[in-house]
Design a protein around this motif. Structure first.
Motif, PDB file in Angstrom:
ATOM      1  N   LYS A 229       0.918  -1.439  -0.056  1.00 38.52           N
ATOM      2  CA  LYS A 229      -0.071   0.033  -0.061  1.00 38.52           C
ATOM      3  C   LYS A 229       0.759   1.288  -0.045  1.00 38.52           C
ATOM      4  CE  LYS A 229      -3.556   2.281   2.716  1.00 38.52           C
ATOM      5  NZ  LYS A 229      -4.324   2.434   3.807  1.00 38.52           N
TER       6      LYS A 229
ATOM      7  N   ALA B  98       2.261   1.724  -3.412  1.00 37.54           N
ATOM      8  CA  ALA B  98       1.424   2.343  -4.243  1.00 37.54           C
ATOM      9  C   ALA B  98       0.863   3.775  -4.081  1.00 37.54           C
ATOM     10  CB  ALA B  98       0.180   1.207  -4.179  1.00 37.54           C
ATOM     11  N   GLU B  99       0.928   4.116  -2.761  1.00 32.66           N
ATOM     12  CA  GLU B  99       0.841   5.476  -2.847  1.00 32.66           C
ATOM     13  C   GLU B  99       2.159   6.403  -3.068  1.00 32.66           C
ATOM     14  OE1 GLU B  99       0.049   5.674   1.651  1.00 32.66           O
ATOM     15  OE2 GLU B  99      -1.719   4.815   1.517  1.00 32.66           O
TER      16      GLU B  99
ATOM     17  N   GLN C 153       3.937   5.782  -5.363  1.00 30.10           N
ATOM     18  CA  GLN C 153       3.947   5.644  -6.980  1.00 30.10           C
ATOM     19  C   GLN C 153       2.729   6.759  -7.487  1.00 30.10           C
ATOM     20  OE1 GLN C 153       3.121   1.401  -8.002  1.00 30.10           O
ATOM     21  NE2 GLN C 153       4.524   1.785  -9.581  1.00 30.10           N
ATOM     22  N   SER C 154       1.741   6.948  -6.737  1.00 26.27           N
ATOM     23  CA  SER C 154       0.770   7.918  -7.000  1.00 26.27           C
ATOM     24  C   SER C 154       1.288   9.330  -6.746  1.00 26.27           C
ATOM     25  CB  SER C 154      -0.522   7.725  -6.232  1.00 26.27           C
ATOM     26  OG  SER C 154      -1.468   8.882  -6.400  1.00 26.27           O
ATOM     27  N   TYR C 155       2.086   9.534  -5.627  1.00 24.17           N
ATOM     28  CA  TYR C 155       2.871  11.044  -5.261  1.00 24.17           C
ATOM     29  C   TYR C 155       3.516  11.427  -6.433  1.00 24.17           C
ATOM     30  CZ  TYR C 155       0.709  10.076  -0.640  1.00 24.17           C
ATOM     31  OH  TYR C 155      -0.019  10.103   0.444  1.00 24.17           O
TER      32      TYR C 155
ATOM     33  N   LEU D 196       3.653  10.312  -9.630  1.00 27.67           N
ATOM     34  CA  LEU D 196       3.081  10.690 -10.755  1.00 27.67           C
ATOM     35  C   LEU D 196       2.441  12.253 -10.606  1.00 27.67           C
ATOM     36  CD1 LEU D 196       1.122   7.663 -12.300  1.00 27.67           C
ATOM     37  CD2 LEU D 196       3.444   8.660 -12.972  1.00 27.67           C
ATOM     38  N   GLU D 197       1.809  12.552  -9.712  1.00 29.91           N
ATOM     39  CA  GLU D 197       1.359  13.799  -9.284  1.00 29.91           C
ATOM     40  C   GLU D 197       2.271  14.880  -9.393  1.00 29.91           C
ATOM     41  OE1 GLU D 197      -1.437  16.196  -5.846  1.00 29.91           O
ATOM     42  OE2 GLU D 197      -1.098  14.107  -5.503  1.00 29.91           O
ATOM     43  N   THR D 198       3.556  14.546  -8.709  1.00 28.42           N
ATOM     44  CA  THR D 198       4.529  15.389  -8.606  1.00 28.42           C
ATOM     45  C   THR D 198       5.068  15.707  -9.717  1.00 28.42           C
ATOM     46  OG1 THR D 198       5.282  14.715  -6.545  1.00 28.42           O
ATOM     47  CG2 THR D 198       6.850  15.893  -7.749  1.00 28.42           C
TER      48      THR D 198
ATOM     49  N   ASN E 221       3.341  15.499 -12.821  1.00 24.81           N
ATOM     50  CA  ASN E 221       2.285  16.232 -13.687  1.00 24.81           C
ATOM     51  C   ASN E 221       2.399  17.861 -13.319  1.00 24.81           C
ATOM     52  OD1 ASN E 221       1.534  14.268 -15.071  1.00 24.81           O
ATOM     53  ND2 ASN E 221       0.110  13.539 -13.577  1.00 24.81           N
TER      54      ASN E 221
ATOM     55  N   TRP F  94       9.142   5.372 -10.697  1.00 28.39           N
ATOM     56  CA  TRP F  94       7.954   5.000 -10.517  1.00 28.39           C
ATOM     57  C   TRP F  94       7.949   3.377 -11.102  1.00 28.39           C
ATOM     58  CZ3 TRP F  94       4.642   2.850 -14.441  1.00 28.39           C
ATOM     59  CH2 TRP F  94       3.277   2.791 -14.082  1.00 28.39           C
TER      60      TRP F  94
END
Length: 215
Positions: A78, A81-82, A84-86, A88-90, A92, A132
């Motif tokens: 978990k 995965a979090e 990885q999400s951060y 991608l957001e960073t 972008n 990532w």
């Protein structure tokens, strides 16, 4: 002849000064006894094997250290995965900065290093994508670990054993499989890895983890 293993010492608490200390959690050295065994038993590409085993022992010690910091595997996955999400957001946000901010960032970057912020921005974005992908690959490997007490350390240990036996058999001239298994087991015990003395049990662990690579 089987070498009896000694109880492994507790690994030290992680701190930056300890990473390369001999015998520390992230040390890649091999004990003198292990080097002497290699000298006696391996005649083909001996230095190449020492380099390989040193790298494998470094990875194993990192896993052993992680064992002492254990949290449930589901929680680890978990967290990855979090992250990885951060990432991608960073990425972008980094690639979609407002115009005024970009102008000042370019100015500051040039004053600091005589390079453009645009170059820095895209290099960092590329590194985030690579990190990532690494996190995704690591997560896939973690998902393969049986979710049972003690499974993590045995998974890492047995993979190391199988890889060492296969390497000896396939690349370093130890053509008799049982002999390769015995040398692998004895070498790893000398390096502080806890393994059974019974050669049949050692062979079972090897076949379970690396039979397809042990041809």
């Amino acid at each position: 002849m089987s070498i009896k293993g000694k109880r492994a010492q507790a690994l030290p608490i992680l701190d930056p000064s300890n990473k390369r200390r001999s015998g520390g959690a992230f040390d890649d050295s091999l004990p003198t006894e292990a080097l002497e065994l290699i000298a006696r038993q391996i005649s083909h590409d001996k230095e190449d094997f020492i380099k390989w085993l040193s790298e494998e022992m470094l990875n194993f010690r990192i896993h052993e250290f992680a064992k002492d910091q254990e949290i449930p595997l589901s929680q680890e996955l978990k967290l990855l995965a979090e992250l990885q999400s951060y990432m991608l957001e960073t990425r972008n946000r980094l690639l979609n900065l407002p115009a005024t901010a970009m102008a000042y960032l370019e100015q500051e970057q040039w004053q600091l290093s005589k390079t453009t912020f645009f170059e820095c921005q895209h290099n960092l974005a590329d590194q985030l994508v690579k990190a990532w992908a690494v996190l995704g690959s690591a997560s896939n490997e973690i998902e393969k670990i049986p979710n049972q007490p003690g499974a993590r350390e045995k998974h890492s240990r047995d993979n190391l054993l199988a890889a060492t036996a296969a390497r000896l058999h396939n690349q370093h001239g130890i053509k008799i499989k049982r002999r390769a298994a015995e040398i692998a087991r004895n070498l790893l015990v000398l390096c502080g890895v806890q393994l059974p003395e019974d050669i049949k049990e050692v062979e079972r662990l090897i076949n379970k983890r690396g039979g397809k690579n042990y041809s």
